[in-house]
Design a protein around this motif. Structure first.
Motif, PDB file in Angstrom:
ATOM      1  N   LYS A   1      21.937  38.659  40.860  1.00 46.95           N
ATOM      2  CA  LYS A   1      23.351  38.491  41.518  1.00 46.95           C
ATOM      3  C   LYS A   1      23.649  39.549  42.022  1.00 46.95           C
ATOM      4  O   LYS A   1      24.190  39.474  42.945  1.00 46.95           O
TER       5      LYS A   1
ATOM      6  N   ASP B   1      30.424  35.100  37.369  1.00 47.12           N
ATOM      7  CA  ASP B   1      31.248  34.898  38.748  1.00 47.12           C
ATOM      8  C   ASP B   1      31.588  36.201  39.421  1.00 47.12           C
ATOM      9  O   ASP B   1      32.229  36.842  39.202  1.00 47.12           O
TER      10      ASP B   1
ATOM     11  N   ARG C   1      35.658  44.761  47.384  1.00 49.10           N
ATOM     12  CA  ARG C   1      34.361  44.245  47.707  1.00 49.10           C
ATOM     13  C   ARG C   1      33.621  45.027  48.942  1.00 49.10           C
ATOM     14  O   ARG C   1      34.186  45.156  49.976  1.00 49.10           O
TER      15      ARG C   1
ATOM     16  N   LYS D   1      26.788  31.897  34.282  1.00 53.95           N
ATOM     17  CA  LYS D   1      27.823  31.837  34.400  1.00 53.95           C
ATOM     18  C   LYS D   1      28.837  33.109  34.812  1.00 53.95           C
ATOM     19  O   LYS D   1      29.932  32.867  35.252  1.00 53.95           O
TER      20      LYS D   1
ATOM     21  N   THR E   1      32.642  36.351  42.420  1.00 57.18           N
ATOM     22  CA  THR E   1      33.954  36.356  43.268  1.00 57.18           C
ATOM     23  C   THR E   1      35.091  36.522  42.477  1.00 57.18           C
ATOM     24  O   THR E   1      36.207  36.988  43.352  1.00 57.18           O
ATOM     25  N   ARG E   2      34.970  36.783  41.280  1.00 52.89           N
ATOM     26  CA  ARG E   2      36.228  36.923  40.644  1.00 52.89           C
ATOM     27  C   ARG E   2      36.669  38.234  40.578  1.00 52.89           C
ATOM     28  O   ARG E   2      35.980  39.512  40.701  1.00 52.89           O
ATOM     29  N   ARG E   3      38.250  38.635  41.017  1.00 50.97           N
ATOM     30  CA  ARG E   3      38.736  40.004  41.265  1.00 50.97           C
ATOM     31  C   ARG E   3      39.636  40.112  39.873  1.00 50.97           C
ATOM     32  O   ARG E   3      40.070  39.473  39.452  1.00 50.97           O
ATOM     33  N   SER E   4      39.365  41.713  39.424  1.00 52.03           N
ATOM     34  CA  SER E   4      40.506  42.164  38.721  1.00 52.03           C
ATOM     35  C   SER E   4      41.467  43.102  38.955  1.00 52.03           C
ATOM     36  O   SER E   4      41.185  44.108  39.833  1.00 52.03           O
TER      37      SER E   4
ATOM     38  N   MET F   1      32.896  44.795  42.643  1.00 53.11           N
ATOM     39  CA  MET F   1      34.287  45.614  42.348  1.00 53.11           C
ATOM     40  C   MET F   1      34.116  47.151  42.350  1.00 53.11           C
ATOM     41  O   MET F   1      34.925  48.040  41.923  1.00 53.11           O
TER      42      MET F   1
END
Length: 422
Positions: A18, A335, A210, A333, A337-340, A378
């Protein structure tokens, strides 16, 4: 017979599909090598003489952990690039490899890229550059450096990692209970003030955007005696703080809470190829340099103290007993694409001392070594701090979307590193 990957190594291997995580360990040697084939033959022989360099991954059962299995050293583990490139050309090629040419450890867990007759090599003029590419599952920064040093003639043997215990899942209930009990002790010790609290998260900044656009690497070469700060690592962190804060301010960011994610070796016996954890430290860009360095040193010491608490050991033992199917499911699982809005650090600073300048490519002596921590969804700017002998390379790996003009940033970093000796 195979040897099961430790849980942390298996997770690293699965996650590499990934997020690219291969390490690229760059070594520059003085002068061109008269007989490259002879030099490569010697490296090939040394690789065959080290069991840890004759491993690949076998991963065929989704219900079990992968295994390390023995394999021969093959010709395609040696990649010859065209002669006559410049130092800048060489770095540009390596930057491209970092994101686009990752290893499949089922085929090979390492390989070497050879750049003969490179011009303008710092400290050498005309030189030879060898870049050892290592799958992260095979080793962390310290272990990969030791394996590379063996290839280039260091006599220190790299010991095997002990075999993982059989049927670890049977121990998970007890270890989970022990970890929970130890965590209660950690909470009590933290409340009492005998153990530092967990590091604060930091607001995400442009450096956490990103990575998009051109990816580049640059190096700032220093003499060890000229590095600012009480240690090389702390000096590099304090200088990166100054340079990155100034750069981010030009983009309109507020870097007052700037922090870094720093890989730190774990305590205790190595039971996996990867024996480290990432910790967060403040960078305090608004303080004068020496005060900033002192606060960074204090943060690092607090992270070491907390990492040495028995709860951390118990947590690691419980994690090592997680069933393979559950760990695979968690990685699947993940992800990307998830941002924090918050992060452990706004940049990564990875520091490894690669020992004395006793390495050879053929008869050419090593003059410098560098490394380039990878980017992630990130993390768009990272720093490597690598020393060999009296030479330190402070490197930057960044995407255009996060750093803009990398040459401008490298100039800021060089100025911050040298200002204390002006």
């Amino acid at each position: 017979m195979g040897r099961r990957l430790a849980a942390v190594d298996a997770q690293t291997y699965w996650m590499s599909a990934k997020i690219p995580s291969d390490q690229f360990l760059l070594y520059s040697f003085a002068g061109p090598v008269a007989d490259v084939e002879s030099a490569l033959a010697r490296i090939r022989d040394r690789a065959r003489g080290c069991a840890e360099l004759r491993l690949r991954v076998r991963d065929g059962n989704p219900l079990t952990y992968p295994q390390w299995v023995p394999a021969d050293v093959t010709p395609n583990q040696f990649v010859m690039h065209a002669a006559g490139s410049s130092w800048a050309d060489c770095l540009a090629i390596v930057a491209g490899l970092l994101s686009s040419d990752q290893l499949d450890p089922r085929i090979m867990a390492w390989r070497i890229h050879i750049f003969p007759a490179v011009e303008n090599v710092p400290g050498a003029g005309l030189g030879t550059v060898a870049v050892v590419q290592v799958a992260h599952a095979l080793g962390d920064g310290v272990r990969s450096s030791a394996l590379a040093a063996w290839l280039f003639g260091r006599r220190e043997i790299v010991s095997n990692v002990p075999a993982s215990e059989r049927f670890p899942g049977l121990r998970l209930p007890w270890r989970g209970y022990a970890a929970a009990r130890a965590h209660r002790g950690l909470v009590q010790d933290t409340s009492a003030g005998s153990i530092p609290p967990q590091a604060d998260s930091r607001p995400a900044l442009r450096s956490n955007a990103r990575p998009e656009g051109l990816r580049s690497i640059r190096t700032v070469i220093m003499r060890r005696s000229k590095m600012p700060g009480p240690t090389v690592t702390i000096g590099a962190l304090a200088a990166a703080s100054e340079a990155l804060a100034a750069h981010l301010r030009e983009f309109g960011d507020d870097p007052s809470l700037l922090g870094a994610e720093v890989p730190m070796a774990r305590t205790g016996e190595r039971r996996a190829h990867n024996h480290f954890g990432n910790v967060g430290v403040g960078l305090y860009p608004d303080l004068p340099f020496h005060e900033r360095a002192a606060r960074i040193a204090e943060d690092l010491e607090q992270r070491r103290r907390r990492a040495a608490h028995p709860a951390m050991v118990a947590s690691g033992r419980a994690s090592a007993a997680v069933p393979a199917s559950l760990l695979r499911y968690g990685v699947k699982k993940f992800d990307m694409t998830r941002r924090s809005p918050t992060v452990t650090g706004n940049t990564v600073v990875s520091s490894v001392n690669r020992g004395p300048a006793d390495l050879l490519f053929g008869t050419s002596p090593v003059v410098l070594t560098a490394g380039f921590p990878g980017l992630s969804p990130m993390m768009g700017v990272t720093h490597g701090v690598h020393g060999i002998g009296d030479t330190i390379a402070v490197s930057v790996h960044a995407a255009e979307s996060t750093i803009g003009d990398i040459d401008s940033y490298a100039e800021r970093l060089a100025a911050a590193l040298t200002a204390q000796h002006a």
